[in-house]
Design a protein around this motif. Sequence first.
Motif, PDB file in Angstrom:
ATOM      1  N   ILE A  55     -19.455  54.641 -76.323  1.00 16.78           N
ATOM      2  CA  ILE A  55     -18.252  55.316 -76.836  1.00 16.78           C
ATOM      3  C   ILE A  55     -17.169  55.311 -75.760  1.00 16.78           C
ATOM      4  O   ILE A  55     -17.444  55.581 -74.582  1.00 16.78           O
ATOM      5  CB  ILE A  55     -18.564  56.782 -77.227  1.00 16.78           C
ATOM      6  N   LEU A  56     -15.951  54.999 -76.192  1.00 16.29           N
ATOM      7  CA  LEU A  56     -14.796  55.024 -75.297  1.00 16.29           C
ATOM      8  C   LEU A  56     -13.962  56.260 -75.631  1.00 16.29           C
ATOM      9  O   LEU A  56     -13.616  56.473 -76.787  1.00 16.29           O
ATOM     10  CB  LEU A  56     -13.975  53.750 -75.519  1.00 16.29           C
ATOM     11  N   LEU A  57     -13.678  57.065 -74.611  1.00 14.71           N
ATOM     12  CA  LEU A  57     -12.888  58.280 -74.828  1.00 14.71           C
ATOM     13  C   LEU A  57     -11.529  58.105 -74.159  1.00 14.71           C
ATOM     14  O   LEU A  57     -11.467  57.749 -72.983  1.00 14.71           O
ATOM     15  CB  LEU A  57     -13.587  59.493 -74.212  1.00 14.71           C
ATOM     16  N   GLU A  58     -10.476  58.324 -74.921  1.00 21.15           N
ATOM     17  CA  GLU A  58      -9.134  58.200 -74.340  1.00 21.15           C
ATOM     18  C   GLU A  58      -8.432  59.542 -74.417  1.00 21.15           C
ATOM     19  O   GLU A  58      -8.344  60.143 -75.494  1.00 21.15           O
ATOM     20  CB  GLU A  58      -8.323  57.143 -75.084  1.00 21.15           C
ATOM     21  N   GLY A  59      -7.975  60.012 -73.288  1.00 19.13           N
ATOM     22  CA  GLY A  59      -7.272  61.294 -73.292  1.00 19.13           C
ATOM     23  C   GLY A  59      -6.727  61.607 -71.918  1.00 19.13           C
ATOM     24  O   GLY A  59      -7.124  60.991 -70.918  1.00 19.13           O
ATOM     25  N   THR A  60      -5.840  62.557 -71.887  1.00 22.69           N
ATOM     26  CA  THR A  60      -5.229  62.946 -70.619  1.00 22.69           C
ATOM     27  C   THR A  60      -6.281  63.643 -69.740  1.00 22.69           C
ATOM     28  O   THR A  60      -7.291  64.122 -70.257  1.00 22.69           O
ATOM     29  CB  THR A  60      -4.072  63.930 -70.870  1.00 22.69           C
ATOM     30  N   PRO A  61      -6.051  63.742 -68.433  1.00 22.44           N
ATOM     31  CA  PRO A  61      -7.023  64.440 -67.589  1.00 22.44           C
ATOM     32  C   PRO A  61      -7.115  65.913 -67.994  1.00 22.44           C
ATOM     33  O   PRO A  61      -6.121  66.519 -68.422  1.00 22.44           O
ATOM     34  CB  PRO A  61      -6.437  64.303 -66.183  1.00 22.44           C
ATOM     35  N   GLY A  62      -8.313  66.468 -67.884  1.00 19.76           N
ATOM     36  CA  GLY A  62      -8.485  67.902 -68.106  1.00 19.76           C
ATOM     37  C   GLY A  62      -8.738  68.314 -69.531  1.00 19.76           C
ATOM     38  O   GLY A  62      -8.571  69.486 -69.874  1.00 19.76           O
ATOM     39  N   VAL A  63      -9.137  67.371 -70.385  1.00 20.99           N
ATOM     40  CA  VAL A  63      -9.395  67.767 -71.776  1.00 20.99           C
ATOM     41  C   VAL A  63     -10.897  67.727 -72.081  1.00 20.99           C
ATOM     42  O   VAL A  63     -11.287  67.567 -73.231  1.00 20.99           O
ATOM     43  CB  VAL A  63      -8.593  66.904 -72.791  1.00 20.99           C
TER      44      VAL A  63
END
Lengths: 305, 294
Positions: free
Chosen positions: A35-43
């Motif tokens: 699984i690839l997770l894309e998101g800003t730091p700290g989420v």
Amino acid sequence: MSRPSDVLDALHATIVGQDEVVEALVLGLIAGGHILLEGTPGVAKTLACRALAASVGGVFRRVQFTPDLLPSDVVGTRIFDQKTGEFATVFGPLFANVVLADEINRAPAKVQSALLEGMQERRATIGLQTHDLPAPFVVLATMNPYDTDGTYPLPLAQLDRFLAKVIVRYPTRDEEQAIVDRFSGDEPALRAGVATLADVQRWQREAHGVFVDAKVRDYAIDIVRASRSAELVAHGASPRAALALVALARARAYLEGRSFAAPDDVRDLAAAVLRHRISYDDRIAIEDGHPEDVVREIVGSVRAP
Amino acid sequence: MARPRRALALALTLAAALSALWLPVEAQAQGLRSLHVDALSMRADRTRVPVGETFHLAIHARVRERVAALDELVVPDVGSMHLLGDERHVSAGPGGTDIVETLTLEPTTPGPFTFPAAYFDAIDANTKKPSRFAANPVRVVVTAQAVYYASTRTVLFPLVARVLVMAVALFAVLALVVLVVALRGRKRIPVVPAAAPPAPVPAAPPRTPRDEVADAFRAYRSAPADGALRRLRAALFAAAGVPPGATLRDALANTGDAALRPVLSAAEHAAFGPARARDDASRELSDATEAWLR
């Protein structure tokens, strides 16, 4: 005997909100995919991965991808043992049940390729010897979509090896209040060992037996094929996307205790399967389009059975 | 004699003009790249632009080779327009390279303006000959708001007023004619006793979604084949108020009828469940539907 819903509950006990992310991690575990997770730091990307590894009692390794990382830092190497006068194999962090590849796009292509080869083959070569990776083996990779200076974007062929890509969004206001309340003091202990690695392997076998009706299979195929002729899309998703979509639909049905996959499973998971497998036309920038809208339109353009 | 001489002179002039056009391409042929050009097009994101507002003119070239840039591309003359930006994107993929150059422009004078075609010279890899590849010209109309308002006031308003006056006059004449005809007609028409009104026929009550489900259920129970199951499921989804193509979750979210929910779930199970459990699912659906219809 544990059920996958126990892992889901354990993750929800740690992670506030992020239902889609938590479900995708468990589905990845059941379907045996990465699984690839894309998101800003700290989420809570990393926390979710740690919580998943703890819940199934597996070996968890985290690799922070940086521009100076070497393939041997991920896979392992052979070193000369002066006592025995022989070379000994030192296994890298890839030899774990849950591997977190943090900011995968910050390492050069050679390192990405070493990791992705392990993901595909479930084996790794150190020196002249090839070693099987432990089972179950799941890679959870993270990417930050904004801070892209000095990154090495993953090519489509490598992205295709991820079963799904999930967007980790900012929490709602209520969720953010709960996060502050829960994590202001000491970090709460992760709920460890709610299932075993043997349980996970059993889930993977049983999920494989979930029935997929021809109409549901064709619905998944039609959605993938629609991505190839969609407006603003340069290259649509490959047949591997159809395989991934059916595998995830099976996993979702198994997670919910059903013996068959339903059109809802396909429709809900299609965006996660398609979004990293599509390359967009340059007109998308000119016409101020958004990739997520394109994916939504593709999924909406196919009528459910 | 004069006619053949004139024809010869014309042919020579034409040949000279053609060679003048060809020569630059031929002369540069040594320095040209060999390319398979699949597309070269040009378009503006607005065809009518007021003076002072910006718009974009995008030139898109697609070549089958992987190239880092297409410096040969000659962008069109933009006349008196202000060139506010010139951005070039190159994206190479396995099928070739797309080059998109976007000009951001601000017109300064009103009137129609045609951008001549963007072009570039290259050796056509299909024919191995030096060629000039040109896009389509693009026409935009630059409008000026001040002129538009002035013309509205001076030209459009009097015209509309005149049309309104004429329409009112015509209506008055027509009304007069209708009145005269009606007054004359009243004297001539004999009085006929009115016929008795027809006996009222009781209207059939409108069919409800429940009726559709009942019909589909009867058909399904007599022959529980795939077609009958599809019809019954569609009727149940319609009773839940969702259109064809909706999923179970849509139907469950839309219906306020708690008794319908287990019927919808049973229909889903019967429609997509494994063959080995189909008999049980079919029985479950029949029982649930019957209970709901009661």
